[in-house]
Design an enzyme around this catalytic site. Structure first.
Site, PDB file in Angstrom:
ATOM      1  N   CYS A  11       0.808  -1.380  -0.147  1.00 32.16           N
ATOM      2  CA  CYS A  11      -0.240  -0.146  -0.109  1.00 32.16           C
ATOM      3  C   CYS A  11       1.181   1.238  -0.356  1.00 32.16           C
ATOM      4  O   CYS A  11       2.127   0.917   0.104  1.00 32.16           O
ATOM      5  CB  CYS A  11      -0.548   0.502   0.735  1.00 32.16           C
ATOM      6  SG  CYS A  11       0.321   0.332   2.754  1.00 32.16           S
ATOM      7  N   CYS A  65      -5.814   5.438   3.918  1.00 32.09           N
ATOM      8  CA  CYS A  65      -5.020   6.241   3.387  1.00 32.09           C
ATOM      9  C   CYS A  65      -5.403   6.463   1.645  1.00 32.09           C
ATOM     10  O   CYS A  65      -6.488   5.987   1.083  1.00 32.09           O
ATOM     11  CB  CYS A  65      -3.360   5.474   3.383  1.00 32.09           C
ATOM     12  SG  CYS A  65      -3.479   3.484   2.869  1.00 32.09           S
ATOM     13  N   CYS A 105      -4.100  -0.002   3.275  1.00 33.08           N
ATOM     14  CA  CYS A 105      -3.451   0.120   3.649  1.00 33.08           C
ATOM     15  C   CYS A 105      -4.292  -0.631   5.014  1.00 33.08           C
ATOM     16  O   CYS A 105      -3.281  -1.299   5.894  1.00 33.08           O
ATOM     17  CB  CYS A 105      -3.151   1.693   4.521  1.00 33.08           C
ATOM     18  SG  CYS A 105      -2.352   2.817   2.774  1.00 33.08           S
TER      19      CYS A 105
END
Length: 177
Positions: free
Chosen positions: A41, A105, A131
């Site tokens: 991520c 995120c 994330c």
């Protein structure tokens, strides 16, 4: 004790070991991505960049560990990378623990325009995961929790080495040669 750490910071082997440890972590991250198929991520990518800062710190310290200027520069870069990496990893853990629609995120990394790592090296720095996903764990801890431990160890290492730089090392006096 501080004299021991100051002497340790003046040895090339210490900086080589730091460089190798960061290189092993980067290699492990690439193995997780390309070998095991775990998608990183954005926070994972940022944490990789922080590890690269520690790797770069080890490289600078390895050049001339007895030179105070290079040693201080390496310590500052390493300490900054360890702090930033620790803060990023803690935020990443928050994304995993508190999974809410407003606590996510970004999907695209926000690198500076002068250093677009995701465009220069997309195989390494292009995120493709979320994330909040926990895709790997070891001994009951997620990868992010292990990264927090690793960055905390690096942080303590750099703090102790930085404090030890203020300690004066006496040379052995030879009264009778």
């Amino acid at each position: 004790m501080l004299i021991f750490f100051k002497n340790l910071s003046m040895k090339r082997s210490t900086w080589i070991l730091l460089f190798i440890s960061a290189l092993v972590l980067e290699s492990t991250a690439l193995y997780f991505q390309h070998g095991m198929g775990l998608n990183p991520c954005v926070m994972c990518i940022y944490e990789r960049v922080a590890i690269l800062g520690i790797l770069f710190s080890g490289l600078i310290g390895c050049i001339a560990p007895k030179w105070l200027v290079l040693r201080i520069l390496a310590l500052l870069i390493g300490l900054g990378s360890a702090v930033k990496g620790l803060l990023l990893a803690i935020k990443h853990l928050d994304y995993q623990i508190n999974v809410y629609p407003w606590n996510q995120c970004a999907m695209v990394p926000d690198f500076p325009q002068t250093l677009p790592l995701d465009k220069w090296f997309p195989n390494i720095f292009m995120p493709s995961g979320s994330c909040s996903d926990i895709t790997w764990s070891f001994l009951g801890f997620s990868m992010v929790q292990w990264i927090i431990v690793i960055f905390a160890c690096y942080f303590l290492f750099f703090i102790i080495l930085s404090i030890s730089q203020f300690k004066k090392v006496r040379k052995n006096r030879m009264l009778f040669r």
